[in-house]
Design an enzyme around this catalytic site. Structure first.
Site, PDB file in Angstrom:
ATOM      1  N   SER A 206       0.852  -1.203   0.000  1.00 27.82           N
ATOM      2  CA  SER A 206       0.000   0.000   0.000  1.00 27.82           C
ATOM      3  C   SER A 206       0.880   1.242   0.000  1.00 27.82           C
ATOM      4  O   SER A 206       2.065   1.175   0.364  1.00 27.82           O
ATOM      5  CB  SER A 206      -0.870  -0.012   1.266  1.00 27.82           C
ATOM      6  OG  SER A 206      -1.582   1.198   1.405  1.00 27.82           O
TER       7      SER A 206
ATOM      8  N   TYR B 276      -2.966  -1.151  10.585  1.00 29.57           N
ATOM      9  CA  TYR B 276      -2.930  -1.318   9.128  1.00 29.57           C
ATOM     10  C   TYR B 276      -1.577  -0.858   8.576  1.00 29.57           C
ATOM     11  O   TYR B 276      -0.931  -1.573   7.805  1.00 29.57           O
ATOM     12  CB  TYR B 276      -4.075  -0.523   8.493  1.00 29.57           C
ATOM     13  CG  TYR B 276      -4.204  -0.715   7.004  1.00 29.57           C
ATOM     14  CD1 TYR B 276      -4.850  -1.839   6.482  1.00 29.57           C
ATOM     15  CD2 TYR B 276      -3.675   0.205   6.099  1.00 29.57           C
ATOM     16  CE1 TYR B 276      -4.969  -2.026   5.109  1.00 29.57           C
ATOM     17  CE2 TYR B 276      -3.786   0.023   4.731  1.00 29.57           C
ATOM     18  CZ  TYR B 276      -4.437  -1.086   4.241  1.00 29.57           C
ATOM     19  OH  TYR B 276      -4.550  -1.282   2.879  1.00 29.57           O
TER      20      TYR B 276
HETATM   21  N1  NAD Z   1      -8.775  -0.278  -1.787  1.00 30.31           N
HETATM   22  C1  NAD Z   1      -7.700   0.444  -1.540  1.00 30.31           C
HETATM   23  O1  NAD Z   1      -7.728   1.678  -1.598  1.00 30.31           O
HETATM   24  C2  NAD Z   1      -6.406  -0.242  -1.180  1.00 30.31           C
HETATM   25  C3  NAD Z   1      -5.255   0.544  -1.139  1.00 30.31           C
HETATM   26  C4  NAD Z   1      -4.036  -0.054  -0.823  1.00 30.31           C
HETATM   27  C5  NAD Z   1      -3.972  -1.401  -0.557  1.00 30.31           C
HETATM   28  N2  NAD Z   1      -5.115  -2.130  -0.596  1.00 30.31           N
HETATM   29  C6  NAD Z   1      -4.982  -3.563  -0.311  1.00 30.31           C
HETATM   30  O2  NAD Z   1      -5.524  -4.293  -1.380  1.00 30.31           O
HETATM   31  C7  NAD Z   1      -5.892  -5.594  -0.916  1.00 30.31           C
HETATM   32  C8  NAD Z   1      -7.289  -5.900  -1.417  1.00 30.31           C
HETATM   33  O3  NAD Z   1      -8.199  -4.993  -0.807  1.00 30.31           O
HETATM   34  P1  NAD Z   1      -9.505  -4.442  -1.562  1.00 30.31           P
HETATM   35  O4  NAD Z   1      -9.466  -2.976  -1.467  1.00 30.31           O
HETATM   36  O5  NAD Z   1      -9.644  -5.097  -2.881  1.00 30.31           O
HETATM   37  O6  NAD Z   1     -10.629  -4.919  -0.532  1.00 30.31           O
HETATM   38  P2  NAD Z   1     -11.839  -5.974  -0.678  1.00 30.31           P
HETATM   39  O7  NAD Z   1     -12.474  -6.012   0.659  1.00 30.31           O
HETATM   40  O8  NAD Z   1     -12.660  -5.631  -1.864  1.00 30.31           O
HETATM   41  O9  NAD Z   1     -11.093  -7.354  -0.974  1.00 30.31           O
HETATM   42  C9  NAD Z   1     -10.390  -8.045   0.016  1.00 30.31           C
HETATM   43  C10 NAD Z   1     -10.582  -9.530  -0.218  1.00 30.31           C
HETATM   44  O10 NAD Z   1      -9.836 -10.249   0.784  1.00 30.31           O
HETATM   45  C11 NAD Z   1     -10.664 -11.291   1.302  1.00 30.31           C
HETATM   46  N3  NAD Z   1     -10.231 -11.656   2.633  1.00 30.31           N
HETATM   47  C12 NAD Z   1     -10.365 -10.935   3.792  1.00 30.31           C
HETATM   48  N4  NAD Z   1      -9.900 -11.627   4.838  1.00 30.31           N
HETATM   49  C13 NAD Z   1      -9.455 -12.827   4.343  1.00 30.31           C
HETATM   50  C14 NAD Z   1      -8.877 -13.975   4.936  1.00 30.31           C
HETATM   51  N5  NAD Z   1      -8.688 -14.041   6.247  1.00 30.31           N
HETATM   52  N6  NAD Z   1      -8.526 -15.004   4.145  1.00 30.31           N
HETATM   53  C15 NAD Z   1      -8.750 -14.953   2.798  1.00 30.31           C
HETATM   54  N7  NAD Z   1      -9.312 -13.896   2.185  1.00 30.31           N
HETATM   55  C16 NAD Z   1      -9.659 -12.842   2.953  1.00 30.31           C
HETATM   56  C17 NAD Z   1     -12.066 -10.697   1.264  1.00 30.31           C
HETATM   57  O11 NAD Z   1     -13.063 -11.688   1.355  1.00 30.31           O
HETATM   58  C18 NAD Z   1     -12.044  -9.959  -0.069  1.00 30.31           C
HETATM   59  O12 NAD Z   1     -12.424 -10.787  -1.144  1.00 30.31           O
HETATM   60  C19 NAD Z   1      -5.756  -5.551   0.591  1.00 30.31           C
HETATM   61  O13 NAD Z   1      -4.523  -6.148   0.959  1.00 30.31           O
HETATM   62  C20 NAD Z   1      -5.735  -4.069   0.897  1.00 30.31           C
HETATM   63  O14 NAD Z   1      -5.058  -3.774   2.092  1.00 30.31           O
HETATM   64  C21 NAD Z   1      -6.326  -1.589  -0.907  1.00 30.31           C
END
Ligand code: NAD
Length: 254
Positions: A126, A139
């Site tokens: 991130s 986080y």
């Molecule tokens: N959305 C943003 O702005 C952003 C920015 C930087 C980093 N991220 C990172 O991107 C990644 C994906 O996040 P996103 O934004 O797509 O969110 P999201 O909630 O849409 O997707 C996250 C996915 O992870 C799964 N998940 C959660 N806990 C789990 C577990 N214990 N075991 C297996 N699967 C699990 C969820 O069911 C979901 O499908 C994360 O690591 C998040 O920290 C997101």
């Protein structure tokens, strides 16, 4: 030149939603056979119910997949609290998914890939791997930690032909951030600080993950690639009402 993953098997943790789902789609579009590993089901891909907080569950995933070429350790959760209000359970929950879950996934992937002397791993870190955005102590700590896993694994796995890289997304439209994207007042202020004047789409991250996982990135390992519309490069707000209009969810020059 195109990304060609024909004949390769990929697994995406957290591939049921958001960045993971778009990554699964991008890898499939490039010809890979894609398996989604998530606690939540998706009908769109071959699916294995995996909870990355469980050692048993992650072990089971890699037992199920005998040959795996690409592993995207993407599962992650958010959660806000002030420093003083971070309870032990809040801290432990976020660390279990975002840090220990990534460690476990990388360790299991490395064991599988080492015997074949090839493989590509991509981690979802991130912009919070580099900054200290308020209310996100746990986080931020996990996302900083993911870069520790990245760089150590790059050192250990490079000699075996295994590459590992990370993407560092900024503010991307998923259910984690939906509330913000749907709130024009929030977006007006947030996007003021983004050189591109808008948040990102999950496909814009997925494309970079597909590239890093592919032979086109053959000389890349240990890299943390920022995909943030310029957020980390920016200093103070650059969009304002004198030079631009805010339209729906983004800024446009007058
Ligand atoms: N959305 C943003 O702005 C952003 C920015 C930087 C980093 N991220 C990172 O991107 C990644 C994906 O996040 P996103 O934004 O797509 O969110 P999201 O909630 O849409 O997707 C996250 C996915 O992870 C799964 N998940 C959660 N806990 C789990 C577990 N214990 N075991 C297996 N699967 C699990 C969820 O069911 C979901 O499908 C994360 O690591 C998040 O920290 C997101």
């Amino acid at each position: 030149m195109r990304i060609d993953l024909t004949g390769q098997t990929a697994v995406v943790t957290g591939g049921a939603h958001g960045i993971g789902l778009e990554t699964a789609r991008a890898l499939r579009d490039c010809g890979a056979r894609v398996v989604v590993a998530d606690i939540e089901e998706t009908k769109e891909f071959p699916f294995l119910q995996v909870d990355v907080t469980s050692a048993q569950s992650v072990k089971g995933l890699f037992t199920e997949l005998s040959n795996v070429d690409i592993v995207v350790a993407n599962a992650g959760i958010g959660g806000e609290a002030s420093l003083e209000e971070h309870t032990a359970s809040h801290w432990n929950k976020i660390v279990a998914v975002n840090l220990t879950g990534v460690f476990r996934t990388v360790q299991a992937a490395a064991r599988r890939m080492k015997t074949r002397r090839r493989g590509a791993i991509v981690l979802t870190a991130s912009t919070n791997s580099f900054d200290g955005e308020r209310l996100l102590t746990a986080y931020n700590a996990t996302k900083h930690g993911v870069l520790g896993i990245l760089r150590t694994a790059a050192n250990e796995l490079g000699p075996y032909g295994i590459r590992i890289n990370a993407v560092c997304p900024g503010f991307i439209r998923t259910r984690l951030t939906r509330e913000g994207f749907d709130n024009p007042d929030f977006m007006r202020e947030y996007a003021r600080h983004l050189p591109l004047g808008r948040g990102g789409e999950p496909e814009e991250v997925a494309r970079v993950i597909a590239f890093l996982a592919s032979p086109l990135a053959s000389y890349m390992t240990g890299a943390a690639v920022v995909i943030d519309g310029g957020q980390l490069a920016a200093k103070f707000g650059l969009w304002n009402e004198d030079n631009a209009n805010f339209v729906t969810d983004h800024w446009e020059l007058k």
